[in-house]
Design a protein around this motif. Structure first.
Motif, mmCIF file in Angstrom:
data_model
loop_
_atom_site.group_PDB
_atom_site.id
_atom_site.type_symbol
_atom_site.label_atom_id
_atom_site.label_comp_id
_atom_site.label_asym_id
_atom_site.label_seq_id
_atom_site.Cartn_x
_atom_site.Cartn_y
_atom_site.Cartn_z
ATOM 1 N N THR A 72 -56.214 6.372 -35.806
ATOM 2 C CA THR A 72 -56.159 7.291 -34.673
ATOM 3 C C THR A 72 -55.042 8.322 -34.835
ATOM 4 N N VAL A 73 -53.841 7.841 -35.171
ATOM 5 C CA VAL A 73 -52.679 8.734 -35.156
ATOM 6 C C VAL A 73 -52.537 9.509 -36.463
ATOM 7 N N VAL A 74 -52.571 8.789 -37.578
ATOM 8 C CA VAL A 74 -52.281 9.479 -38.838
ATOM 9 C C VAL A 74 -53.509 10.255 -39.341
ATOM 10 N N GLU A 75 -54.672 9.604 -39.310
ATOM 11 C CA GLU A 75 -55.836 10.257 -39.909
ATOM 12 C C GLU A 75 -56.547 11.230 -38.963
ATOM 13 N N CYS A 76 -56.346 11.076 -37.651
ATOM 14 C CA CYS A 76 -57.059 11.976 -36.735
ATOM 15 C C CYS A 76 -56.147 12.848 -35.863
ATOM 16 N N THR A 77 -55.058 12.287 -35.336
ATOM 17 C CA THR A 77 -54.173 13.114 -34.515
ATOM 18 C C THR A 77 -53.557 14.235 -35.359
ATOM 19 N N VAL A 78 -53.157 13.897 -36.576
ATOM 20 C CA VAL A 78 -52.532 14.907 -37.447
ATOM 21 C C VAL A 78 -53.458 16.119 -37.657
ATOM 22 N N PRO A 79 -54.711 15.931 -38.063
ATOM 23 C CA PRO A 79 -55.563 17.121 -38.235
ATOM 24 C C PRO A 79 -55.881 17.830 -36.915
ATOM 25 N N LEU A 80 -56.001 17.068 -35.823
ATOM 26 C CA LEU A 80 -56.249 17.733 -34.535
ATOM 27 C C LEU A 80 -55.065 18.630 -34.178
ATOM 28 N N LEU A 81 -53.871 18.115 -34.392
ATOM 29 C CA LEU A 81 -52.650 18.877 -34.093
ATOM 30 C C LEU A 81 -52.542 20.136 -34.935
ATOM 31 N N LYS A 82 -52.847 19.968 -36.207
ATOM 32 C CA LYS A 82 -52.600 21.066 -37.148
ATOM 33 C C LYS A 82 -53.745 22.058 -37.192
ATOM 34 N N PHE A 83 -54.984 21.600 -36.929
ATOM 35 C CA PHE A 83 -56.126 22.487 -37.140
ATOM 36 C C PHE A 83 -57.013 22.659 -35.911
ATOM 37 N N GLY A 84 -56.730 21.899 -34.850
ATOM 38 C CA GLY A 84 -57.583 21.988 -33.662
ATOM 39 C C GLY A 84 -57.357 23.294 -32.893
ATOM 40 N N THR A 85 -58.390 23.716 -32.163
ATOM 41 C CA THR A 85 -58.218 24.873 -31.272
ATOM 42 C C THR A 85 -57.495 24.394 -30.013
#
Ligand SMILES: Cc1cc2nc3c(=O)[nH]c(=O)nc-3n(C[C@H](O)[C@H](O)[C@H](O)COP(=O)(O)OP(=O)(O)OC[C@H]3O[C@@H](n4cnc5c(N)ncnc54)[C@H](O)[C@@H]3O)c2cc1C
Lengths: 398, 388
Positions: B90-103
């Protein structure tokens, strides 16, 4: 937490590199013990020691009154790394006074001893060159069982016995010697004392011992009624074991320089692999990558005791952990490096200028010399005993 | 150079450690092995309430706005105590990309859900070869009037059956370099056309096969740019490599401590087995490995946090972790004797995670190759001083 060096240290690093550019042959790779093996090697080492001394770098962490510059621990780390990476000779075994005689004298020596012995060491003078007389034929790992004896006679001590494997005895002006002053002590490490012995003393003979590839690093030293003034006793009589442990702590804290010299050789190996068109070989790629991990890990481990010391925590077993770790790393680098050089690794490093020799023979040299390094200053196994007993608080295993 | 932590950082370590010891004793870890959910929803809720899920999420999305050093400390403790839960995915594999690349709307919607409600996220990347290379991504996403239709199968998806959302790596362009033409989609786990089957892993960590059978996704749910997903996956892999290595380092330290303590206590031949030199020297070797891993992962995480990271260093952390975790478990068990090879001892709980941990964030073959590629491009210090 911070994994970068500070500005001050980085400035020193650049200064040292300028110095290297001016004073060292280009593309030089330093090999262990190479200074004491030949006259040119020794002259080069002494000339560099003097230049380093002029910069106040030779003993930079010593106080100014003794020729140092009161440098910080991290500045000293940078110097150790740079000197090893660029192969600046004159800071290591041959001039062991800078590494352990001086620092131990600063802790346990008299004012008079400090005034007499520290300045020549700091100046990189021939009179500041020391050898270390610990091992004997029947006292190696079990050093405390040593037999060489010193008997008080008026204002002098009379020394009889033999030391062996004494690196640099053929070049040193002084010996840092441990011998027995009381044979009746309850325990064998009691009743020992440290003396500073003039290598020109009457009754002292030095015989060269050649190692398996013909190099002359160490010697045997005989003492027949050698007279040493009592003022050359370090610390109190019969308390030499304590001084010895202090000095050995300094001697074993060499992981920082060794990791940097390993890095230099590794860099050369990578360049060789690229130039020779071997970088496309999967096995070679994997071997180099694997070594890169080990080297980076060894570097970080070697900083650990420094970081802890800065916080006032003494981590005595770490030096032994890192010495053992470096022994293994040396062996691996030598094995991989010579495997990559393949057929050429059979060339004799003593003929390093031959037209067939690759990388100045540094891997052939390492291949044979790392074995000696795994024995010197306490074998890999003995280091592991120390870590087990003092680091992991396990019962003594022998 | 400074290996010390600040008081605040020490506080985070202390509270994480105390929480895990209290909430997740080893008997609970044992029970969870036989629980198909593979985590404890009540404990998960407590983790959410304490803000752990929002550790690196900005305050504006309900998080704690912590940095990667705090994440590192927390993850190390999680690994040390061996806490089965979907935190890493949840945190490393998904929160990181959401934070960096999400709208902004994506962040508003999804990050808040993670930080405040503990939504479980899972990266669905691996397929048949499962080696984290771009060639492995063959699940197709066909454009259809601004929407997309997904067809294909993902394997080894973390907490597949428990996830609320997947980030799915799909192929949107099959021509040319396989790294170009990958697109990431945010997909609700309940979407029509998704079929999940549990994979029987030794770690009992609820991994699954996830089949996408004509699953429709709107264009709003593309993460990052269309066809540019590989860059995101690469960022995720580097974070995953470092933080999985951190977690493994925590586990390796725990295994080492268990082993040294056992070697002090266990007596044979009327002596503690730690007094035997073969045992003692092996322990020293393991200590050196564990200490070395610890500093290497600290260094990698520190540089990542500092914005000075390098691919090579991140890969080194994972290569080292993969090797050390195995060594310390294997030899740690041998040093325990037969009792170590039973369900009774805690050390086995760590060892059954070895293969899963080595896989997450990439196996050593992949990372050794990345280090080699970096060496290939690298100019040594002496060449800067003496140009060839
Ligand atoms: C290149 C080089 C330079 C040196 N320079 C100096 C110098 O300048 N001054 C000096 O005084 N000495 C020097 N030495 C000597 C060095 O310190 C000794 O060789 C070393 O301490 C080992 O002693 P030994 O050779 O007598 O071997 P031994 O003590 O006989 O050991 C033989 C083997 O037994 C093992 N062993 C012994 N005891 C134990 C134990 N308790 N547990 C596990 N294994 C054990 C050792 O590890 C080794 O493998 C040098 C040696 C070398 C190789």
């Amino acid at each position: 937490m911070n994994f970068l060096f500070g500005e001050k240290e980085e400035r020193l690093r650049s200064e040292i590199r300028e110095f290297v550019k001016e004073n060292m042959p280009p593309d030089y790779i330093g090999n262990m013990f190479v200074e004491e093996e030949s006259d040119e090697g020794w002259d080069f080492a002494m000339s560099m020691a003097r230049k380093m001394a002029q910069k106040k770098w030779l003993v930079m962490s010593w106080p100014e009154e003794y020729g140092g510059m009161g440098a910080s621990t991290w500045e000293r780390v940078v110097l150790a790394e740079e000197a090893a990476y660029w192969g600046i000779p004159g800071l290591s075994m041959g001039i062991s006074g800078t590494a352990w005689v001086g620092p131990t004298l600063m802790i346990s020596g008299t004012k008079d001893q400090q005034d007499r012995f520290l300045p020549p060491i700091a100046a990189g003078e021939p009179d500041g060159v020391w050898c270390t007389g610990y091992s004997e034929p029947d006292a190696g790992s079990d050093l405390a069982s040593l037999q060489t004896r010193a008997v008080r006679d008026g204002n002098e001590y009379i020394i009889n016995g033999q030391k062996v494997w004494t690196s640099c005895a053929h070049l040193a002006r002084w010996m840092w010697l441990i011998c027995r002053t009381n044979s009746d002590a309850k325990k064998k490490h009691q009743g020992l004392s440290i003396f500073m012995v003039d290598m020109r003393s009457e009754g002292l003979t030095v015989n060269p011992l050649r190692n398996l590839v013909g190099g002359h690093v160490f010697n045997e030293v005989f003492f027949k009624d050698v007279r040493v003034p009592a003022e050359n006793l370090v610390g109190r009589e019969n308390e030499g074991w304590h001084q010895l442990m202090t000095a050995l702590g300094f001697e074993r804290g060499i992981a920082i320089s060794f990791t940097a010299s390993v890095r230099r050789k590794f860099d050369a190996l990578v360049e060789y692999v690229k130039d020779a068109g071997l970088m496309s070989r999967p096995r070679v790629r994997a071997q180099l990558a694997d070594l890169a991990v080990d080297i980076e890990t060894a570097r970080l481990l070697a900083y650990e005791p420094v970081c802890l010391a800065e916080e006032g925590i003494m981590n005595v077993h770490a030096a032994s952990r890192d010495k053992a770790n470096i022994d293994h790393l040396h062996e691996k680098l030598a094995r991989v490096g010579t495997e990559i050089l393949g057929a050429y690794s059979q060339l004799d490093y003593l003929h390093k200028d031959s037209k067939w020799t690759k990388l100045g023979g540094t891997f052939e040299h390492l291949y044979y010399y790392n074995v000696g390094m795994a024995i010197a200053a306490g074998t890999t196994y003995v280091q592991k005993n120390i870590v087990g007993q003092f680091g992991l608080q396990l019962p003594r295993s022998y | 150079m400074d290996y010390t932590f600040t008081k605040d950082q020490e506080m985070i370590r202390k509270s994480a450690r105390e929480f895990f010891i209290k909430e997740c004793p080893k008997d609970r870890v044992r029970e969870l092995k036989d629980d198909p959910q593979a985590y404890d929803p009540l404990m998960w809720k407590k983790m959410v309430d304490l803000g752990f899920l929002g550790l690196i999420i900005p305050e504006m999305y309900g998080g704690m706005q912590g940095d990667l050093i705090e994440l590192m400390i927390f993850t190390e403790e999680l690994g040390r105590n061996l806490v089965p839960c979907p935190f890493f995915g949840t945190v490393v594999e998904c929160t990181v990309p959401l934070l960096k690349f999400g709208t902004d709307p994506q962040k508003q919607k999804y990050l808040t859900g993670i930080a405040e409600k503990g939504a479980i996220w899972s990266l669905a990347q691996a397929e048949q070869v499962a080696d984290f290379e771009a060639e492995d991504i063959n699940l197709t996403a066909e454009a259809d009037n601004g929407n997309f239709v997904l067809n294909g199968t993902k394997l080894f998806v973390p907490y597949a059956a428990e996830a609320d959302f997947f980030i799915v790596a799909a192929r949107t362009n099959k021509i040319g370099d396989p790294r170009e033409g990958v697109t990431l989609f945010i997909v609700e786990a309940g979407a029509e056309g998704i079929g999940i089957e549990a994979m029987p892993t030794t770690a009992r960590d609820c991994r699954g096969e996830v089949r996408f059978d004509g699953v429709r996704v709107t264009g709003d749910n593309v993460l990052g740019e269309q066809d540019q997903g590989w860059t995101i996956l690469d960022t995720v892999l580097q974070h995953a490599a470092v933080f999985k290595a951190v977690e493994m380092s925590g586990g390796a330290q725990a295994v080492f401590d268990l082993t040294v303590n056992y070697a002090r206590e266990r007596k044979q031949f009327n002596k503690s087995i730690g007094s035997f030199q073969a045992v003692q020297h092996k322990l020293v070797d393991l200590l050196t490995l564990v200490d070395g891993l610890k500093y290497l992962v600290y260094e990698a995480a520190w540089h990542m946090n500092n914005g000075t990271s390098s691919r090579g260093l991140n890969s080194m952390a994972k290569v080292k972790a993969n090797a050390v975790y195995h060594e310390v478990c294997h030899h740690g068990i041998v040093l325990h004797g037969a009792i170590g090879w039973t369900e009774e001892m805690d050390i086995g709980l760590y060892h059954i995670k070895t293969k899963a941990a080595q896989f997450d964030g990439g196996l050593s073959t992949l990372h050794l190759e990345r280090i080699a590629a970096e060496l290939e491009a690298y100019v040594p210090e002496y060449r800067k001083l003496y140009p060839g």
